[in-house]
Design an enzyme around this catalytic site. Structure first.
Site, PDB file in Angstrom:
ATOM      1  N   ASN A 210       5.945  -4.883   8.197  1.00 25.69           N
ATOM      2  CA  ASN A 210       5.415  -4.053   7.125  1.00 25.69           C
ATOM      3  C   ASN A 210       5.736  -2.579   7.376  1.00 25.69           C
ATOM      4  O   ASN A 210       6.067  -1.826   6.449  1.00 25.69           O
ATOM      5  CB  ASN A 210       3.902  -4.253   7.035  1.00 25.69           C
TER       6      ASN A 210
ATOM      7  N   GLU B  43       0.819  -1.222   0.000  1.00 26.36           N
ATOM      8  CA  GLU B  43       0.000   0.000   0.000  1.00 26.36           C
ATOM      9  C   GLU B  43       0.847   1.263   0.000  1.00 26.36           C
ATOM     10  O   GLU B  43       0.365   2.344  -0.324  1.00 26.36           O
ATOM     11  CB  GLU B  43      -0.956   0.004   1.206  1.00 26.36           C
TER      12      GLU B  43
ATOM     13  N   THR C  12       9.967  -2.009   7.271  1.00 31.90           N
ATOM     14  CA  THR C  12      10.688  -2.322   6.024  1.00 31.90           C
ATOM     15  C   THR C  12      10.060  -1.678   4.797  1.00 31.90           C
ATOM     16  O   THR C  12      10.764  -1.333   3.851  1.00 31.90           O
ATOM     17  CB  THR C  12      10.766  -3.845   5.809  1.00 31.90           C
TER      18      THR C  12
ATOM     19  N   GLU D 123       7.588 -12.670   2.969  1.00 35.07           N
ATOM     20  CA  GLU D 123       6.713 -12.919   4.113  1.00 35.07           C
ATOM     21  C   GLU D 123       5.673 -13.983   3.791  1.00 35.07           C
ATOM     22  O   GLU D 123       5.397 -14.886   4.604  1.00 35.07           O
ATOM     23  CB  GLU D 123       6.041 -11.614   4.527  1.00 35.07           C
TER      24      GLU D 123
ATOM     25  N   ASP E 103      16.492  23.253 -31.903  1.00 36.19           N
ATOM     26  CA  ASP E 103      16.846  24.496 -32.576  1.00 36.19           C
ATOM     27  C   ASP E 103      18.330  24.773 -32.324  1.00 36.19           C
ATOM     28  O   ASP E 103      18.927  24.205 -31.402  1.00 36.19           O
ATOM     29  CB  ASP E 103      15.988  25.635 -32.028  1.00 36.19           C
TER      30      ASP E 103
END
Length: 920
Positions: A742, A287, A745, A717, A329
């Site tokens: 979670n 997420e 890390t 995991e 250019d």
């Protein structure tokens, strides 16, 4: 308000009403006082979304609500420690997400301020470029074709002006404007021919005017609800990642359901299995990836700004990594845009001018021909000339000074450096006139009519009323000016222009051009009977050639070499003479000979199919028009190439818009071109385009690195939990441990990868294919391989501890818990590159990542050694031998990944990239 009725007053009355000064403008002191009264010239934006709403949005995901429900159930069953810990982690995770989003919005807001429009205003008698928001009523400003009108303005002078007013009136066709009319007070908005309004665009011509109203007092400002809150634009990459996230959620939920079933079948507690499964689902879904992507984009864009490239549209960041052709250019982009007149050729003599830059210091020397000599050697081979007594030279300088909208003045810091406000080419003509004693500020007369420069006509003219009469003065491309002449100025007298004269003039033009000089022709005509006619520029008297040098930028040659090593084809497109273009191209290493050059006249005779057939062989285009540029872009795109195209004038906008990456000049570019562009060069430098491509590749690489890191962590995991379930072991991680993993890390380390600078050698491989998937097969294998390594070391730690102490499941879980966290933190070092080792990258090159690993590592250490947190996370104290095992197992994935990189480099056969971008 007075500003709304100035159209019913004459120009003199309007100036008096606002207490302005049409010749000198406002003083700085007066402008400051007026700004205190009127405020800034900006529109009021809608209030931003409240912080509490943005914070609440972090907790709207379904899995978060499931987790909160599970925490509540735990509380009802008396597991208060688990309940409070889970809720604390959920809140902390939401706060981190909120701060990440806040940081991204602040970064994007800072970039938006950098792209704020500017205006040319007369302050203290000097024309200055200043932010449009600083304009005040009564300011005298200048606008020209391609400019956005920065405020409501009462015109004081207007030459061939037409305005696109669709934003206000809905009228799709441009409306002609004139300054001298006085209109009835009841005249409707669409009929106010002497006014131009904020939000409209000057499509043709040039004008000066007085600011009548600013900000919310303008006609645009009074349109209710005209500006809604700006929503952050999602790029195609972010949309693809969102879809990828949905797929990953489905896959993860299926695996989590399997693990839940296996845990229940093993005889585990239903509540424990539910909590483990829900926690694993939360941990498995990346997420944090959208926030990491947004911040990576924002930080990358800020790095681009430091390298003088401002990206206006986020999707362009992805496209930059796929650019295979850069059409540029010449003037100001490949060259320094520091124009200096070096040579003047009249019908009777040749002259060379000394001095460089914009300081009006230098002398005139008469030379035997148009071949340039070093300034130091001139006194030995030529004699000085007094421009005030040489009639032919004086007339050429005078025409250049009148056909001009630039101003030259010393910089305010008083260090002796002079600057140009306006076009550098016109600035060079002003400086040359000042060297000859013709100061524009001291000239007598006024411009009564102007025919602005047009890329198809390639000339511009002014009608000047002087004490001695009225004349038409013209400057432009030598062949275009010569085609409108039937006489030549020789020894102070107009004589018939013979064919020999024409040949000599063109030969001199080619000679000057071949020495890398930009060449202009100057001419004059008699008093025009009908100043409003479009056919004034005929039967003119040719007066001479003016050659000015614009040396190549030193850094561009290196940038072009970098393009070739990166598989990118650089192409020059210019309106200059073919000889000038070829001379500069050779100096820059763009081409070796005329066989790679195509003139606009030849291009015009080709069909689109013919052009597409030869375009790969052409590196230089000369004497091009806006239509030619558009055809060149389309021809490259028809081959499947991803094209970047630079432009500055309003006529360049179609080609800039048609390119995959449209690039506008920040200094000389018009507002219309900037609006059509995806990127703005703040220094008008080709090297900045190459830097932007390098940063674009680096940004895309960093997003892929974060994606691989996050997904492989989550994969590890899941594989750990699945492996233990298949072996019939207890769950190796508790719900609170999964959530903590979670948090520590997936948060700081993944975010720190956004700060990774572009890898060494990022410009040594071909462009990425535009349709390439963000998650390629190669990256998918890397995710599975690294996830398997992490899962295996975690499983090994759990199994070894259980084997040593079969009855102490908490200790085994603590081992697996610590090994998993440290393995993922160590592996973040290896995630900095998929191909280069940590040794090759340099350990200290990304201090943000080292700090993130240190902070996350110390948090994990505190969990393991602080008694209170140890009880919360069910982590008993480790022995020294257990710490040794943890560190050894945690380092294993990083060591294996680094060894694999070393092995691949040993057996890898390097691809050679040819100048055309072909690998062999």
């Amino acid at each position: 308000m007075p500003g709304h009725t100035l159209f019913s007053l004459s120009t003199e009355q309007a100036v008096l009403q606002l207490r302005a000064n049409a010749e000198q403008g406002l003083s700085t002191v007066e402008a400051v006082e007026r700004q205190k009264q009127s405020g800034f010239n900006q529109l009021t934006e809608a209030a931003p979304e409240p912080a509490w709403k943005r914070l609440f949005r972090q907790f709207q995901d379904l899995v978060i609500w499931i987790l909160i429900a599970a925490a509540v159930i735990s509380g009802l069953l008396g597991e208060w420690v688990d309940t409070l810990a889970i809720l604390a982690i959920v809140v902390l995770n939401g706060v981190i997400g909120f701060l990440q989003e806040q940081h991204a919005e602040l970064a994007m807001s800072a970039l938006k301020k950098l792209s704020a429009p500017t205006a040319k205003a007369l302050r203290d008698g000097v024309l200055q470029s200043l932010p449009a928001r600083e304009l005040v009523p009564g300011d005298i400003i200048e606008i020209e074709a391609g400019d956005n009108v920065p405020a409501d303005v009462r015109l004081l002078k207007a030459f061939s002006v037409s305005v696109q007013e669709a934003t206000l009136t809905g009228e799709s066709t441009s409306v002609e404007k004139e300054a001298d009319v006085v209109l009835p007070a009841e005249t409707q908005l669409g009929d106010r021919r002497n006014m131009v309004h904020m939000g409209t665009i000057l499509t043709t011509g040039k004008a000066s005017g007085m600011v009548a109203a600013i900000g919310m007092e303008t006609e645009l400002g009074q349109i209710a609800g005209m500006l809604a809150r700006h929503e952050l634009e999602l790029t195609p990459l972010q949309k693809r990642l969102a879809k990828l996230g949905q797929v990953l959620i489905g896959v993860c939920l299926a695996i989590v359901a399997l693990i839940f079933a296996l845990q229940v079948m093993r005889g585990g507690s239903l509540l424990e299995a539910l909590l483990v499964s829900v926690s694993l689902a939360v941990a498995a879904v990346p997420e944090g990836l959208p926030a990491v992507v947004t911040i990576t984009l924002a930080l990358g864009l800020q790095r681009m700004v430091k390298r003088k490239a401002l990206v206006r549209k986020l999707p362009s960041v992805e496209t930059l990594g796929s650019v295979s052709v850069i059409c540029s250019d010449k003037t100001g982009t490949l060259t320094r845009n520091e124009m200096t007149v070096k040579a003047i050729v009249t019908s009777s003599k040749s002259y060379q001018v000394t001095g460089g830059g914009y300081a009006p210091r230098g002398d005139f020397y008469q030379t035997s021909d148009s071949t340039l000599v070093d300034d130091e050697a001139l006194p030995k081979v030529a004699r000085t000339v007094n421009p005030e007594t040489d009639l032919d030279l004086r007339l050429a300088l005078k025409i250049g000074a009148w056909c001009n909208g630039a101003q030259v003045a010393p910089q305010s810091d008083g260090d002796g450096v002079w600057q140009v406000i306006g076009d550098p080419t016109e600035g060079a003509l002003v400086v040359a006139a000042m060297k000859g004693g013709l100061s524009p500020s001291a000239r007598s007369g006024e411009i009564t009519y102007e025919l602005p420069f047009d890329s198809n006509r390639k000339i511009m003219s002014v009608v000047v009323r002087e004490p001695g009469g009225t004349s038409l003065y013209t400057k432009g491309a030598p062949e275009s000016v010569l085609a409108r002449c039937d006489r030549i100025h020789r020894w102070g007298v107009a004589e018939p222009l013979s064919e020999d004269d024409r040949r000599r003039v063109l030969a001199s033009s080619i000679s000057l051009s071949s020495q890398a000089l930009r060449v202009l022709g100057v001419a004059y005509g008699p008093d025009p009977r009908e100043p409003g006619s479009t056919d004034l520029e005929r039967e003119l008297v040719f007066c001479g050639l003016v050659g000015m040098i614009d040396p190549p930028r030193e850094e561009v040659k290196t940038a072009i070499a970098t393009c070739r090593s990166a598989g990118i084809r650089p192409v020059m497109i210019t309106g200059d003479h073919p000889a000038t273009a070829l001379a500069i191209a050779k100096q820059l290493g763009l081409t070796t000979g005329p066989e790679h050059l195509l003139a606009g006249q030849e291009l015009a005779q080709m069909t689109d199919a013919d052009l597409a057939g030869v375009i790969h062989d052409i590196s230089v285009y000369a004497r091009t028009t806006a239509e030619h540029k558009l055809r060149i872009v389309r021809a490259w795109k028809s081959r499947g190439d991803v094209v970047a195209m630079t432009g500055d004038g309003v006529n360049d906008a179609p080609a800039v818009r048609a390119a995959d990456i449209g690039i506008a000049m920040g200094i000389t570019g018009t507002d219309v071109t900037k609006e059509a562009s995806d990127m703005v060069l703040l220094d008008d430098n080709f090297a900045s385009i190459v830097s932007a491509v390098e940063e674009g590749r680096g940004i895309y690489d960093n997003i892929q690195k974060a994606l691989v890191f996050l997904l492989s962590c989550n994969c590890g995991e899941i594989l750990l939990m699945l492996g233990a379930s298949l072996l019939g072991w207890p769950a190796p991680l508790l719900p609170i441990q999964l959530l903590w993993i979670n948090l520590v890390t997936d948060g700081l380390p993944a975010l720190a990868l956004s700060f990774e600078p572009p890898e060494p050698g990022v410009m040594n491989h071909p462009p990425r294919q535009a349709n390439e998937s963000i998650l390629s097969r190669k990256l998918g294998i890397a995710i599975l391989f690294q996830g398997l390594l992490v899962g295996l070391v975690g499983l090994l730690a759990f199994g070894l501890s259980l084997r040593h102490r079969p009855d102490d499941v908490d200790r085994a879980r603590a081992m697996a818990f610590c090994v998993l966290v440290y393995a993922e933190l160590f592996r973040a070092l290896g995630a900095r590159s998929q191909t280069l080792t940590l040794r090759q990258l340099g350990f200290w090159k990304n201090p943000h990542l080292l700090l993130a690993i240190l902070v996350s590592g110390l948090l994990q250490v505190s969990v393991a050694i602080v008694p209170f947190t140890g009880r919360v996370f069910d982590v008993p104290p480790h022995t020294w031998s257990e710490w040794g095992t943890i560190i050894l197992l945690a380092l294993t994935p990083l060591i294996v990944v680094e060894l694999v990189k070393e092995l691949r480099q040993v057996i890898h056969v390097d691809h050679v990239i040819t100048p055309d971008g072909v690998t062999s």
